[in-house]
Design a protein around this motif. Structure first.
Motif, PDB file in Angstrom:
ATOM      1  N   GLY A 172      20.058  44.422 -29.065  1.00  0.00           N
ATOM      2  CA  GLY A 172      20.487  45.152 -27.780  1.00  0.00           C
ATOM      3  C   GLY A 172      19.655  45.203 -26.821  1.00  0.00           C
ATOM      4  N   ILE A 173      18.507  44.054 -26.626  1.00  0.00           N
ATOM      5  CA  ILE A 173      16.871  43.641 -25.703  1.00  0.00           C
ATOM      6  C   ILE A 173      18.160  42.665 -24.565  1.00  0.00           C
ATOM      7  CG2 ILE A 173      14.652  43.268 -25.662  1.00  0.00           C
ATOM      8  CD1 ILE A 173      13.922  44.053 -28.107  1.00  0.00           C
ATOM      9  N   LEU A 174      17.469  43.509 -23.589  1.00  0.00           N
ATOM     10  CA  LEU A 174      18.065  42.358 -22.663  1.00  0.00           C
ATOM     11  C   LEU A 174      16.929  41.301 -22.000  1.00  0.00           C
ATOM     12  CD1 LEU A 174      19.733  45.210 -20.147  1.00  0.00           C
ATOM     13  CD2 LEU A 174      21.196  43.959 -22.010  1.00  0.00           C
ATOM     14  N   PHE A 175      17.796  39.898 -22.078  1.00  0.00           N
ATOM     15  CA  PHE A 175      16.501  39.163 -21.366  1.00  0.00           C
ATOM     16  C   PHE A 175      17.860  38.445 -20.263  1.00  0.00           C
ATOM     17  CE2 PHE A 175      18.802  37.283 -25.556  1.00  0.00           C
ATOM     18  CZ  PHE A 175      18.388  36.138 -25.197  1.00  0.00           C
ATOM     19  N   ASP A 176      16.538  36.858 -18.886  1.00  0.00           N
ATOM     20  CA  ASP A 176      17.425  36.662 -18.654  1.00  0.00           C
ATOM     21  C   ASP A 176      17.346  35.096 -18.651  1.00  0.00           C
ATOM     22  OD1 ASP A 176      18.179  39.126 -16.984  1.00  0.00           O
ATOM     23  OD2 ASP A 176      16.225  38.531 -15.524  1.00  0.00           O
ATOM     24  N   VAL A 177      18.724  34.046 -18.616  1.00  0.00           N
ATOM     25  CA  VAL A 177      18.849  33.360 -18.935  1.00  0.00           C
ATOM     26  C   VAL A 177      19.475  32.258 -17.759  1.00  0.00           C
ATOM     27  CG1 VAL A 177      19.720  31.056 -20.027  1.00  0.00           C
ATOM     28  CG2 VAL A 177      19.333  33.348 -21.159  1.00  0.00           C
ATOM     29  N   ALA A 178      17.819  31.441 -17.377  1.00  0.00           N
ATOM     30  CA  ALA A 178      18.586  30.630 -15.931  1.00  0.00           C
ATOM     31  C   ALA A 178      19.251  29.424 -15.774  1.00  0.00           C
ATOM     32  CB  ALA A 178      16.850  29.680 -15.844  1.00  0.00           C
ATOM     33  N   ILE A 179      19.937  29.673 -15.108  1.00  0.00           N
ATOM     34  CA  ILE A 179      20.874  29.037 -14.858  1.00  0.00           C
ATOM     35  C   ILE A 179      20.425  27.577 -13.671  1.00  0.00           C
ATOM     36  CG2 ILE A 179      23.374  28.402 -13.691  1.00  0.00           C
ATOM     37  CD1 ILE A 179      23.916  31.027 -14.474  1.00  0.00           C
ATOM     38  N   PRO A 180      20.201  26.062 -14.040  1.00  0.00           N
ATOM     39  CA  PRO A 180      19.162  25.177 -13.498  1.00  0.00           C
ATOM     40  C   PRO A 180      20.239  25.413 -11.998  1.00  0.00           C
ATOM     41  CG  PRO A 180      21.354  24.293 -15.310  1.00  0.00           C
ATOM     42  CD  PRO A 180      21.158  25.509 -15.710  1.00  0.00           C
ATOM     43  N   ALA A 181      19.532  24.967 -11.379  1.00  0.00           N
ATOM     44  CA  ALA A 181      19.927  24.823  -9.642  1.00  0.00           C
ATOM     45  C   ALA A 181      21.258  23.172 -10.385  1.00  0.00           C
ATOM     46  CB  ALA A 181      18.838  24.262  -8.677  1.00  0.00           C
ATOM     47  N   PHE A 182      21.677  22.967  -9.177  1.00  0.00           N
ATOM     48  CA  PHE A 182      22.683  22.166  -9.563  1.00  0.00           C
ATOM     49  C   PHE A 182      23.877  22.188  -8.152  1.00  0.00           C
ATOM     50  CE2 PHE A 182      25.555  25.825 -10.741  1.00  0.00           C
ATOM     51  CZ  PHE A 182      27.008  25.347 -10.292  1.00  0.00           C
ATOM     52  N   SER A 183      23.424  20.544  -7.206  1.00  0.00           N
ATOM     53  CA  SER A 183      24.224  20.077  -6.178  1.00  0.00           C
ATOM     54  C   SER A 183      26.330  20.573  -6.099  1.00  0.00           C
ATOM     55  CB  SER A 183      23.346  18.917  -5.691  1.00  0.00           C
ATOM     56  OG  SER A 183      24.061  19.253  -5.316  1.00  0.00           O
ATOM     57  N   LEU A 184      26.104  21.043  -4.791  1.00  0.00           N
ATOM     58  CA  LEU A 184      27.466  20.602  -4.053  1.00  0.00           C
ATOM     59  C   LEU A 184      27.816  19.784  -3.639  1.00  0.00           C
ATOM     60  CD1 LEU A 184      28.443  24.795  -4.560  1.00  0.00           C
ATOM     61  CD2 LEU A 184      28.312  23.164  -6.148  1.00  0.00           C
ATOM     62  N   ASP A 185      27.983  18.609  -3.797  1.00  0.00           N
ATOM     63  CA  ASP A 185      27.863  17.365  -2.819  1.00  0.00           C
ATOM     64  C   ASP A 185      29.838  17.062  -2.380  1.00  0.00           C
ATOM     65  OD1 ASP A 185      25.739  17.062  -1.392  1.00  0.00           O
ATOM     66  OD2 ASP A 185      25.548  16.796  -3.838  1.00  0.00           O
ATOM     67  N   CYS A 186      30.323  16.858  -1.234  1.00  0.00           N
ATOM     68  CA  CYS A 186      31.775  16.007  -1.414  1.00  0.00           C
ATOM     69  C   CYS A 186      31.302  14.603  -0.554  1.00  0.00           C
ATOM     70  CB  CYS A 186      32.219  17.328  -0.511  1.00  0.00           C
ATOM     71  SG  CYS A 186      31.829  17.291   1.066  1.00  0.00           S
ATOM     72  N   PRO A 187      32.413  13.852  -0.608  1.00  0.00           N
ATOM     73  CA  PRO A 187      32.531  12.422  -0.412  1.00  0.00           C
ATOM     74  C   PRO A 187      32.547  12.439   1.457  1.00  0.00           C
ATOM     75  CG  PRO A 187      34.516  13.157  -1.023  1.00  0.00           C
ATOM     76  CD  PRO A 187      33.515  14.509  -1.126  1.00  0.00           C
ATOM     77  N   TYR A 188      32.493  13.529   2.092  1.00  0.00           N
ATOM     78  CA  TYR A 188      32.710  13.689   3.508  1.00  0.00           C
ATOM     79  C   TYR A 188      31.292  13.788   4.039  1.00  0.00           C
ATOM     80  CZ  TYR A 188      37.891  14.701   3.031  1.00  0.00           C
ATOM     81  OH  TYR A 188      39.291  15.000   2.101  1.00  0.00           O
ATOM     82  N   GLU A 189      30.339  14.044   3.270  1.00  0.00           N
ATOM     83  CA  GLU A 189      28.544  14.494   3.467  1.00  0.00           C
ATOM     84  C   GLU A 189      28.698  12.716   3.476  1.00  0.00           C
ATOM     85  OE1 GLU A 189      25.557  17.165   5.008  1.00  0.00           O
ATOM     86  OE2 GLU A 189      27.831  16.697   5.195  1.00  0.00           O
ATOM     87  N   THR A 190      27.892  12.283   4.354  1.00  0.00           N
ATOM     88  CA  THR A 190      26.920  11.646   4.096  1.00  0.00           C
ATOM     89  C   THR A 190      25.231  11.370   3.496  1.00  0.00           C
ATOM     90  OG1 THR A 190      25.575  11.183   6.175  1.00  0.00           O
ATOM     91  CG2 THR A 190      28.049  10.093   5.907  1.00  0.00           C
ATOM     92  N   HIS A 191      24.586  12.939   3.313  1.00  0.00           N
ATOM     93  CA  HIS A 191      23.518  13.138   3.279  1.00  0.00           C
ATOM     94  C   HIS A 191      23.637  14.869   2.263  1.00  0.00           C
ATOM     95  CE1 HIS A 191      22.823  13.485   7.402  1.00  0.00           C
ATOM     96  NE2 HIS A 191      22.274  14.247   6.892  1.00  0.00           N
ATOM     97  N   SER A 192      22.906  14.852   1.884  1.00  0.00           N
ATOM     98  CA  SER A 192      23.586  15.920   0.769  1.00  0.00           C
ATOM     99  C   SER A 192      22.076  17.056   1.265  1.00  0.00           C
ATOM    100  CB  SER A 192      23.387  16.917  -0.422  1.00  0.00           C
ATOM    101  OG  SER A 192      22.254  15.741  -1.542  1.00  0.00           O
ATOM    102  N   VAL A 193      22.156  18.661   1.165  1.00  0.00           N
ATOM    103  CA  VAL A 193      21.030  19.041   1.124  1.00  0.00           C
ATOM    104  C   VAL A 193      20.022  19.795  -0.475  1.00  0.00           C
ATOM    105  CG1 VAL A 193      21.802  20.415   2.423  1.00  0.00           C
ATOM    106  CG2 VAL A 193      21.974  20.948  -0.396  1.00  0.00           C
ATOM    107  N   ASN A 194      20.240  18.342  -1.198  1.00  0.00           N
ATOM    108  CA  ASN A 194      19.472  18.477  -2.516  1.00  0.00           C
ATOM    109  C   ASN A 194      18.482  17.778  -2.689  1.00  0.00           C
ATOM    110  OD1 ASN A 194      20.763  21.059  -2.338  1.00  0.00           O
ATOM    111  ND2 ASN A 194      22.675  20.240  -3.026  1.00  0.00           N
TER     112      ASN A 194
END
Length: 130
Positions: free
Chosen positions: A108-130
């Motif tokens: 029952g001891i709580l701990f955090d697990v990291a979710i990796p940063a991931f990029s959300l990019d679509c075909p309407y963007e010529t360059h991403s923020v990541n």
């Protein structure tokens, strides 16, 4: 695919732009993301809550917190995998998500697990923020 391991819990994320749920002319862009949580530790864990930080291409950040994922608080035994798919709308054609899951171990001891940063990019963007 994006991947990170914390305390023997492997998180893999695969985002995908969803064309048929997006309206680029109206500034609405939608992604689905599939998360695979694999317990590579020797002990059972339970996913209790989630925290997401979602940043769009303008730098606007939204934080999302809540119990479980997709209405579930799964118990994941050693060697087991839990997979789910969820979604994220943005008002810009790119962005980034990062976060963490709060887990409880067999005692029952709580701990955090990291979710990796991931990029959300679509075909309407010529360059991403990541």
């Amino acid at each position: 695919m994006y991947e990170k391991v914390t305390r023997g819990i492997r998180i893999r994320v695969e985002p995908a732009f969803v064309q048929d749920q997006s309206s680029p002319d109206e500034g609405y862009f939608f992604w689905a993301y599939t998360v695979e949580i694999t317990n590579e530790s020797e002990h059972r864990v339970q996913l209790r809550s989630r925290f997401w930080q979602i940043t769009d291409a303008r730098g606007v950040t939204e934080e999302v917190r809540g119990p479980g994922v997709v209405g579930q608080t799964p118990v994941i035994g050693p060697g087991e995998t839990f997979t789910y798919t969820s979604g994220c709308p943005l008002g810009t054609p790119s962005g980034i998500m990062v976060g963490s899951y709060q887990m409880a171990d067999q005692d029952g001891i709580l701990f955090d697990v990291a979710i990796p940063a991931f990029s959300l990019d679509c075909p309407y963007e010529t360059h991403s923020v990541n």
